[in-house]
Scaffold this motif. Structure first.
Motif, PDB file in Angstrom:
ATOM      1  N   ALA A 129       0.825  -1.199   0.000  1.00  0.00           N
ATOM      2  CA  ALA A 129       0.000   0.000   0.000  1.00  0.00           C
ATOM      3  C   ALA A 129       0.863   1.254   0.000  1.00  0.00           C
ATOM      4  N   SER A 130       0.441   2.239  -0.782  1.00  0.00           N
ATOM      5  CA  SER A 130       1.129   3.522  -0.851  1.00  0.00           C
ATOM      6  C   SER A 130       0.082   4.632  -0.827  1.00  0.00           C
ATOM      7  N   PHE A 131       0.290   5.610   0.061  1.00  0.00           N
ATOM      8  CA  PHE A 131      -0.614   6.748   0.169  1.00  0.00           C
ATOM      9  C   PHE A 131       0.225   8.031   0.140  1.00  0.00           C
ATOM     10  N   ASP A 132      -0.022   8.878  -0.848  1.00  0.00           N
ATOM     11  CA  ASP A 132       0.677  10.158  -0.963  1.00  0.00           C
ATOM     12  C   ASP A 132      -0.373  11.241  -1.160  1.00  0.00           C
ATOM     13  N   ARG A 133      -0.703  11.937  -0.078  1.00  0.00           N
ATOM     14  CA  ARG A 133      -1.809  12.891  -0.105  1.00  0.00           C
ATOM     15  C   ARG A 133      -1.457  14.218  -0.761  1.00  0.00           C
ATOM     16  N   LEU A 134      -0.183  14.448  -1.055  1.00  0.00           N
ATOM     17  CA  LEU A 134       0.216  15.752  -1.569  1.00  0.00           C
ATOM     18  C   LEU A 134       0.690  15.725  -3.015  1.00  0.00           C
ATOM     19  N   THR A 135       0.744  14.554  -3.645  1.00  0.00           N
ATOM     20  CA  THR A 135       1.198  14.508  -5.026  1.00  0.00           C
ATOM     21  C   THR A 135       0.222  15.229  -5.947  1.00  0.00           C
ATOM     22  N   THR A 136       0.754  15.980  -6.912  1.00  0.00           N
ATOM     23  CA  THR A 136      -0.084  16.755  -7.823  1.00  0.00           C
ATOM     24  C   THR A 136       0.199  16.428  -9.287  1.00  0.00           C
ATOM     25  N   THR A 137       1.102  15.495  -9.539  1.00  0.00           N
ATOM     26  CA  THR A 137       1.453  15.130 -10.914  1.00  0.00           C
ATOM     27  C   THR A 137       0.376  14.232 -11.512  1.00  0.00           C
ATOM     28  N   VAL A 138      -0.193  14.640 -12.631  1.00  0.00           N
ATOM     29  CA  VAL A 138      -1.247  13.864 -13.279  1.00  0.00           C
ATOM     30  C   VAL A 138      -0.715  12.487 -13.659  1.00  0.00           C
ATOM     31  N   GLY A 139      -1.469  11.444 -13.288  1.00  0.00           N
ATOM     32  CA  GLY A 139      -1.068  10.077 -13.572  1.00  0.00           C
ATOM     33  C   GLY A 139      -0.404   9.379 -12.406  1.00  0.00           C
ATOM     34  N   GLU A 140       0.095  10.143 -11.422  1.00  0.00           N
ATOM     35  CA  GLU A 140       0.693   9.511 -10.245  1.00  0.00           C
ATOM     36  C   GLU A 140      -0.403   9.111  -9.256  1.00  0.00           C
ATOM     37  N   TYR A 141      -0.042   8.221  -8.350  1.00  0.00           N
ATOM     38  CA  TYR A 141      -1.030   7.635  -7.447  1.00  0.00           C
ATOM     39  C   TYR A 141      -1.108   8.397  -6.128  1.00  0.00           C
ATOM     40  N   GLU A 142      -2.320   8.840  -5.791  1.00  0.00           N
ATOM     41  CA  GLU A 142      -2.566   9.338  -4.443  1.00  0.00           C
ATOM     42  C   GLU A 142      -2.702   8.155  -3.488  1.00  0.00           C
ATOM     43  N   GLN A 143      -3.241   7.072  -4.008  1.00  0.00           N
ATOM     44  CA  GLN A 143      -3.408   5.831  -3.244  1.00  0.00           C
ATOM     45  C   GLN A 143      -3.250   4.658  -4.196  1.00  0.00           C
ATOM     46  N   ASP A 144      -2.473   3.668  -3.785  1.00  0.00           N
ATOM     47  CA  ASP A 144      -2.306   2.469  -4.611  1.00  0.00           C
ATOM     48  C   ASP A 144      -2.163   1.273  -3.682  1.00  0.00           C
ATOM     49  N   VAL A 145      -3.168   0.415  -3.680  1.00  0.00           N
ATOM     50  CA  VAL A 145      -3.174  -0.757  -2.807  1.00  0.00           C
ATOM     51  C   VAL A 145      -3.274  -2.011  -3.675  1.00  0.00           C
ATOM     52  N   PHE A 146      -2.371  -2.945  -3.462  1.00  0.00           N
ATOM     53  CA  PHE A 146      -2.386  -4.206  -4.197  1.00  0.00           C
ATOM     54  C   PHE A 146      -2.429  -5.358  -3.193  1.00  0.00           C
ATOM     55  N   VAL A 147      -3.369  -6.258  -3.397  1.00  0.00           N
ATOM     56  CA  VAL A 147      -3.490  -7.466  -2.580  1.00  0.00           C
ATOM     57  C   VAL A 147      -3.331  -8.658  -3.503  1.00  0.00           C
ATOM     58  N   GLY A 148      -2.397  -9.547  -3.186  1.00  0.00           N
ATOM     59  CA  GLY A 148      -2.161 -10.664  -4.083  1.00  0.00           C
ATOM     60  C   GLY A 148      -1.665 -11.911  -3.380  1.00  0.00           C
ATOM     61  N   ALA A 149      -1.685 -13.018  -4.109  1.00  0.00           N
ATOM     62  CA  ALA A 149      -1.196 -14.295  -3.607  1.00  0.00           C
ATOM     63  C   ALA A 149      -0.704 -15.099  -4.800  1.00  0.00           C
ATOM     64  N   GLY A 150       0.113 -16.102  -4.527  1.00  0.00           N
ATOM     65  CA  GLY A 150       0.603 -16.901  -5.635  1.00  0.00           C
ATOM     66  C   GLY A 150       1.625 -17.927  -5.204  1.00  0.00           C
ATOM     67  N   LEU A 151       2.355 -18.435  -6.181  1.00  0.00           N
ATOM     68  CA  LEU A 151       3.354 -19.479  -5.952  1.00  0.00           C
ATOM     69  C   LEU A 151       4.716 -19.006  -6.428  1.00  0.00           C
ATOM     70  N   GLY A 152       5.739 -19.563  -5.814  1.00  0.00           N
ATOM     71  CA  GLY A 152       7.094 -19.239  -6.205  1.00  0.00           C
ATOM     72  C   GLY A 152       7.922 -20.491  -6.378  1.00  0.00           C
ATOM     73  N   TYR A 153       8.996 -20.351  -7.144  1.00  0.00           N
ATOM     74  CA  TYR A 153       9.871 -21.489  -7.414  1.00  0.00           C
ATOM     75  C   TYR A 153      11.324 -21.026  -7.403  1.00  0.00           C
ATOM     76  N   ARG A 154      12.168 -21.753  -6.677  1.00  0.00           N
ATOM     77  CA  ARG A 154      13.595 -21.465  -6.653  1.00  0.00           C
ATOM     78  C   ARG A 154      14.265 -22.264  -7.770  1.00  0.00           C
ATOM     79  N   ILE A 155      14.625 -21.580  -8.834  1.00  0.00           N
ATOM     80  CA  ILE A 155      15.252 -22.236  -9.981  1.00  0.00           C
ATOM     81  C   ILE A 155      16.633 -22.743  -9.602  1.00  0.00           C
ATOM     82  N   PHE A 156      17.380 -21.905  -8.906  1.00  0.00           N
ATOM     83  CA  PHE A 156      18.684 -22.292  -8.365  1.00  0.00           C
ATOM     84  C   PHE A 156      18.736 -21.890  -6.901  1.00  0.00           C
ATOM     85  N   ASN A 157      19.364 -22.713  -6.091  1.00  0.00           N
ATOM     86  CA  ASN A 157      19.456 -22.406  -4.669  1.00  0.00           C
ATOM     87  C   ASN A 157      20.741 -23.030  -4.110  1.00  0.00           C
ATOM     88  N   THR A 158      21.869 -22.415  -4.441  1.00  0.00           N
ATOM     89  CA  THR A 158      23.166 -22.871  -3.957  1.00  0.00           C
ATOM     90  C   THR A 158      23.833 -21.727  -3.216  1.00  0.00           C
TER      91      THR A 158
END
Length: 278
Positions: A142-171
């Protein structure tokens, strides 16, 4: 040196620095050089700090850790008053299979009673190892920036996710992991756009040891939704030249297709740092 020792050392150094700064002098720049070096060394230490086990629970020790840091300053000069506050939090646990981490950072500033900075970053990360190679994860960013004024930038951006991972190499010399999964994005963008939609994340993590004293890292994170795609990548070469001298060079890229027409418009930062202790 473990995290607790680092936190205690930082706290002690802060108390000592505070006591020293309480002294008064007719020379306005007394101690300014020492303070500038302290700030530079702290920044270099932050640049070199990296959690190699950020994917899955690789490299973690069983137990809990945590730290709280706070910085505040207030300056008055010729009728102008500036105040800044920064707070950081880290907490994590690991039981041998399940890993859980929380991080948060808040920055706030005022100049003559007018807000100049108001930003909160927070993350929650859960990981579970299924085997030496496979792991699952769930995360909230989560990111909250209440003072940003640049068009296209995020005042609020929240991402919720889940998934799987794989270690291709682990030495000892090479660690390469990937993780991916679905999620949901909730965002408010400067210009009036509001985003509520399905999203997905893909991450890549590489650590390669060149020698006993040098290693390369590359971290890539992509968050995609119909509204926007954001990409961050950092490539770094780290070298411990001796017990007293170390070097780090890095190249970081941040891309947001809402504000960048092409990857050539992305924000690119090159960093190089050297520190010598004696």
């Amino acid at each position: 040196m473990n995290t607790t020792t680092l936190v205690m050392s930082a706290a002690l150094a802060s108390l000592i620095a505070g006591a020293a700064s309480a002294q008064t002098t007719a020379f306005a720049n007394d101690g300014a050089t020492a303070q500038a070096v302290d700030d530079l060394e702290e920044q270099i230490a932050d640049d070199r700090d990296r959690d190699i086990g950020s994917f899955g629970n690789e490299g973690r020790t069983v137990g809990s850790y945590g730290s709280v840091a706070m910085r505040a300053s207030s300056t008055s000069n010729d009728g102008d008053t500036n105040a800044d506050v920064g707070i950081g939090l880290r907490y994590g646990t690991y039981d041998g299979v399940n890993g859980f981490d929380v991080t948060a950072s808040f920055k706030y500033g005022q100049t003559n009673g007018t807000e100049t900075e108001n930003q909160l970053l927070a993350g929650v990360d859960y990981r579970r190892d299924f085997s030496d190679a496979f792991f699952g994860y769930g995360k909230v960013e989560a990111s909250f920036d209440r003072l940003t004024t640049t068009v296209g930038e995020y005042e609020q951006d929240v991402f919720v996710g889940a998934g799987l991972g794989y270690r291709i190499f682990n030495t000892d010399d090479l660690q390469w992991s990937i993780q991916a999964g679905p999620g949901y994005r909730i965002a408010e963008v400067v210009g009036g756009d509001t985003v509520n939609e399905a999203a997905a994340s893909v991450s890549n993590n590489v650590y390669y040891s060149l020698s006993d004293v040098a290693y390369i890292t590359n971290d890539t994170d992509v968050i995609y939704s119909e509204f926007a795609t954001t990409v961050t990548n950092e490539l770094a070469v780290n070298v411990a030249l001796s017990d007293t001298l170390s070097l780090r060079t890095s190249y970081a890229t941040k891309y947001n297709d809402q504000t960048d027409d092409a990857f050539s418009d992305a924000e690119n930062t090159f960093g190089a740092s050297v520190v010598y202790n004696f």
